[in-house]
Design an enzyme around this catalytic site. Structure first.
Site, PDB file in Angstrom:
ATOM      1  N   ASP A 246       0.819  -1.203   0.000  1.00  0.00           N
ATOM      2  CA  ASP A 246       0.000   0.000   0.000  1.00  0.00           C
ATOM      3  C   ASP A 246       0.858   1.260   0.000  1.00  0.00           C
ATOM      4  O   ASP A 246       1.412   1.648   1.024  1.00  0.00           O
ATOM      5  CB  ASP A 246      -0.891  -0.059   1.255  1.00  0.00           C
ATOM      6  CG  ASP A 246      -1.843   1.098   1.380  1.00  0.00           C
ATOM      7  OD1 ASP A 246      -2.376   1.526   0.348  1.00  0.00           O
ATOM      8  OD2 ASP A 246      -2.065   1.561   2.518  1.00  0.00           O
ATOM      9  N   ILE A 296      -4.428   7.117  -9.068  1.00  0.00           N
ATOM     10  CA  ILE A 296      -3.677   8.166  -8.378  1.00  0.00           C
ATOM     11  C   ILE A 296      -4.532   9.427  -8.379  1.00  0.00           C
ATOM     12  O   ILE A 296      -4.684  10.099  -9.396  1.00  0.00           O
ATOM     13  CB  ILE A 296      -2.313   8.414  -9.039  1.00  0.00           C
ATOM     14  CG1 ILE A 296      -1.418   7.180  -8.842  1.00  0.00           C
ATOM     15  CG2 ILE A 296      -1.635   9.656  -8.455  1.00  0.00           C
ATOM     16  CD1 ILE A 296      -0.012   7.309  -9.356  1.00  0.00           C
ATOM     17  N   GLY A 297      -5.162   9.665  -7.242  1.00  0.00           N
ATOM     18  CA  GLY A 297      -5.931  10.884  -7.065  1.00  0.00           C
ATOM     19  C   GLY A 297      -7.395  10.887  -7.420  1.00  0.00           C
ATOM     20  O   GLY A 297      -8.013  11.951  -7.369  1.00  0.00           O
ATOM     21  N   SER A 300     -12.703  10.394  -3.560  1.00  0.00           N
ATOM     22  CA  SER A 300     -13.446  11.571  -3.102  1.00  0.00           C
ATOM     23  C   SER A 300     -12.729  12.312  -1.984  1.00  0.00           C
ATOM     24  O   SER A 300     -12.961  13.514  -1.784  1.00  0.00           O
ATOM     25  CB  SER A 300     -14.838  11.148  -2.610  1.00  0.00           C
ATOM     26  OG  SER A 300     -14.731  10.297  -1.478  1.00  0.00           O
ATOM     27  N   CYS A 302      -9.307  12.362  -1.746  1.00  0.00           N
ATOM     28  CA  CYS A 302      -7.911  12.517  -2.154  1.00  0.00           C
ATOM     29  C   CYS A 302      -7.682  13.885  -2.785  1.00  0.00           C
ATOM     30  O   CYS A 302      -8.480  14.352  -3.597  1.00  0.00           O
ATOM     31  CB  CYS A 302      -7.541  11.421  -3.145  1.00  0.00           C
ATOM     32  SG  CYS A 302      -5.783  11.380  -3.540  1.00  0.00           S
ATOM     33  N   ASP A 335      -9.140   1.406  -8.368  1.00  0.00           N
ATOM     34  CA  ASP A 335      -9.271   1.933  -7.007  1.00  0.00           C
ATOM     35  C   ASP A 335      -9.539   3.432  -7.028  1.00  0.00           C
ATOM     36  O   ASP A 335      -8.645   4.222  -7.319  1.00  0.00           O
ATOM     37  CB  ASP A 335      -7.986   1.632  -6.221  1.00  0.00           C
ATOM     38  CG  ASP A 335      -7.989   2.245  -4.832  1.00  0.00           C
ATOM     39  OD1 ASP A 335      -9.089   2.513  -4.303  1.00  0.00           O
ATOM     40  OD2 ASP A 335      -6.890   2.451  -4.279  1.00  0.00           O
ATOM     41  N   GLY A 384      -9.323  10.362   4.078  1.00  0.00           N
ATOM     42  CA  GLY A 384      -8.292   9.835   3.202  1.00  0.00           C
ATOM     43  C   GLY A 384      -7.078   9.419   4.006  1.00  0.00           C
ATOM     44  O   GLY A 384      -6.773  10.005   5.054  1.00  0.00           O
ATOM     45  N   MET A 385      -6.354   8.427   3.517  1.00  0.00           N
ATOM     46  CA  MET A 385      -5.158   7.988   4.220  1.00  0.00           C
ATOM     47  C   MET A 385      -4.011   8.975   4.044  1.00  0.00           C
ATOM     48  O   MET A 385      -2.948   8.827   4.661  1.00  0.00           O
ATOM     49  CB  MET A 385      -4.753   6.590   3.762  1.00  0.00           C
ATOM     50  CG  MET A 385      -5.839   5.531   4.009  1.00  0.00           C
ATOM     51  SD  MET A 385      -6.600   5.644   5.640  1.00  0.00           S
ATOM     52  CE  MET A 385      -5.244   5.116   6.660  1.00  0.00           C
ATOM     53  N   ARG A 398       3.228   6.270   3.503  1.00  0.00           N
ATOM     54  CA  ARG A 398       2.462   6.139   2.258  1.00  0.00           C
ATOM     55  C   ARG A 398       2.561   7.403   1.414  1.00  0.00           C
ATOM     56  O   ARG A 398       2.469   7.356   0.199  1.00  0.00           O
ATOM     57  CB  ARG A 398       0.989   5.832   2.570  1.00  0.00           C
ATOM     58  CG  ARG A 398       0.210   5.382   1.342  1.00  0.00           C
ATOM     59  CD  ARG A 398      -1.225   5.013   1.677  1.00  0.00           C
ATOM     60  NE  ARG A 398      -1.822   4.197   0.624  1.00  0.00           N
ATOM     61  CZ  ARG A 398      -2.379   4.672  -0.472  1.00  0.00           C
ATOM     62  NH1 ARG A 398      -2.413   5.976  -0.681  1.00  0.00           N
ATOM     63  NH2 ARG A 398      -2.909   3.859  -1.381  1.00  0.00           N
ATOM     64  N   GLU A 409      -2.281  14.840   1.456  1.00  0.00           N
ATOM     65  CA  GLU A 409      -2.838  14.570   0.135  1.00  0.00           C
ATOM     66  C   GLU A 409      -4.248  14.003   0.265  1.00  0.00           C
ATOM     67  O   GLU A 409      -4.713  13.240  -0.585  1.00  0.00           O
ATOM     68  CB  GLU A 409      -1.945  13.602  -0.645  1.00  0.00           C
ATOM     69  CG  GLU A 409      -0.580  14.179  -0.989  1.00  0.00           C
ATOM     70  CD  GLU A 409       0.274  13.236  -1.825  1.00  0.00           C
ATOM     71  OE1 GLU A 409      -0.280  12.574  -2.723  1.00  0.00           O
ATOM     72  OE2 GLU A 409       1.496  13.164  -1.565  1.00  0.00           O
TER      73      GLU A 409
END
Length: 485
Positions: A246, A296-297, A300, A302, A335, A384-385, A398, A409
């Protein structure tokens, strides 16, 4: 040189830019087969994966996903020991033969036995002395027992057992004939080697389409950082069926190098991401990964595309990666960016084998997000992570960290409560089936191969949504809040 950056610029498409063209068909939605692979060796009956986010997937979500025929990935934004324990809970939740049996000794005080049953959420324990089965004790045996008693005072000594090679039909017959709920399995020397419970058999019959391994246990994935080999080893040992490496940008020299080392130590499937280009797919495939995670990006929550100015619109990213991976046989997971069931259909038609969902599952009963009431309506926390909250609680590897500070991010927010996850999955799979019927796709492979797109204008998008009406209620598969501004 610089002018060419714009004269040779490519175009990128995402979900709202296109529609699938309906085809002449004999395919009925109820008859389509939606099973697919999420990695080289992992097949599921529903091509949906719950995202490894700390407000989306812990053991409760993973269990619910697997029971429906989908699959979940336990998040890694927690101590290694907690993630390992969550994986173990999923693997123990349903199994025909429990191999890692919780046991107790005859000398154990009754109070300790009660506590163990409560904390493990079990109704009975085999009693073992010198590794041999000597009895069994249940919650019922512990009722109205005097303080100071031990397990040996109340346990059932004449235990009905079966040999370790008993087949399931014979085990069911023994359970039924003797009106018992637990059947210990012993070897020729009387050593306890397993346990079959009536509860597990009934549950298995209740969920015939569940994602199960060869031992009958629910399948589950576990997320690990690209440089956390120890965690990868531990979650594999705990029973994880596959590992998701991840990271926000997997096409990184350090990540690629680490993946090659991890591949030598890990025998289960490795899904790697996130990526958004054909070159990245080729680089990961060269590391002998078993699945590719694309996006990448697009999520919702991110902000990567805004903060860093980097990304590829999701449908284009999916198609580019799928094109690069098609000869390798490695599945692609789309994803991020999916807001409606129709987006799942589009993602698969663009080349994905499965989709990974975050926001669409974050509002369900099984998600770990905190519940809250806003203007009289129930919501659950979702972040978001790459948000500051997630980064400061552990997930710093990450995303970027410059000096002593984090570069966020992602954002933190809340999503409407949506009920049980099986209800949400029912609507999503129903939409997928309907879309497959429209385009004449009897299988996921048919949809990938034969789905054809038409580009639409902004007016075409407006026409696609309900219009010229005031909605007084929302159907379960359409939320007004999901419409792009």
């Amino acid at each position: 040189m610089y002018r060419e950056k714009f004269t040779k610029i490519t175009e990128g498409f995402t979900f709202d830019d296109v529609l699938l063209i309906p085809m002449r068909t004999a395919v009925e939605p109820k008859n389509v087969v939606v099973s697919s692979r999420i990695s080289r060796h992992i097949q599921v009956k529903v091509p949906i994966v719950s995202s490894p986010m700390d407000t989306v997937t812990e053991d409760a979500m993973a269990i619910a996903m697997a029971r429906y025929g989908a699959i979940g990935v336990i998040h890694r934004n927690q101590p290694r020991e907690k993630e390992v324990e969550m994986v173990k809970r999923v693997k123990r939740e349903e199994t025909i033969i429990i191999r890692d049996v919780y046991t107790i000794s005859p000398e154990t005080p009754i109070e300790v036995a009660r506590t163990l049953m409560a904390t493990r959420n079990i109704a009975g324990l085999p009693v073992v002395k010198d590794d041999k089965l000597v009895g069994i004790v249940t919650k019922r045996d512990l009722e109205f027992v005097k303080k100071g008693s031990s397990v040996s005072d109340v346990m059932v000594r004449d235990v009905i057992t079966a040999p370790e090679n008993v087949d399931i039909d014979e085990a069911i017959e023994i359970l039924h004939k003797n009106r018992i709920e637990k059947l210990p399995l012993v070897d020729s020397s009387g050593h306890l080697v397993g346990l079959i419970t009536a509860k597990d058999i009934i549950t298995r019959q209740k969920f015939p389409d569940a994602s199960r391994d060869s031992e009958g246990q629910l399948m589950v994935g576990a997320a690990v950082g690209p440089f956390d080999l120890d965690r990868a080893v531990e979650v594999e040992k705990a029973g994880a069926d596959f590992i998701v490496v991840d990271t926000a940008h997997a096409d990184n020299e350090n990540v690629l190098s680490s993946l090659k080392k991890m591949r030598k130590q890990i025998s289960v499937d490795i899904v790697a991401g996130n990526i958004a280009t054909a070159q990245a797919a080729e680089d990961l495939i060269s590391c002998d990964v078993d699945g590719l995670r694309v996006g990448i990006g697009p999520g919702s929550i991110c902000t990567t595309r805004i903060v860093a100015g980097v990304g590829v619109p999701q449908l284009t990213a999916i198609s580019d990666v799928a094109e690069a991976a098609k000869d390798s046989g490695i599945p692609v997971i789309a994803d991020g960016g999916i807001r409606y069931s129709g987006d799942i259909v589009k993602a698969i038609a663009a080349g994905a084998d499965a989709v990974m969902l975050g926001s669409m599952l974050a509002g369900t009963e099984e998600s770990p997000g905190q519940e809250m009431i806003i203007n009289g309506r129930k919501y659950k926390a979702y972040r978001g992570m790459g948000s500051i909250g997630a980064l400061t609680t552990g997930l710093s590897d990450r995303y970027s960290k410059l000096g002593n500070g984090f570069i966020a991010e992602g954002v933190e927010g809340a999503v409407p409560y949506r009920g049980r996850v099986d209800e949400v999955l029912f609507q999503l799979v129903g939409g997928l089936r309907t879309g497959m019927g429209y385009v004449g796709a009897a299988t996921i492979e048919d949809l990938k191969r034969n789905g054809k797109f038409v580009r639409i204008t902004n007016n075409g998008l407006r026409e696609s949504h309900p219009h010229d009406i005031r909605l007084i209620s929302e159907p379960p598969n359409y939320q007004i809040s999901n419409i792009s501004p």
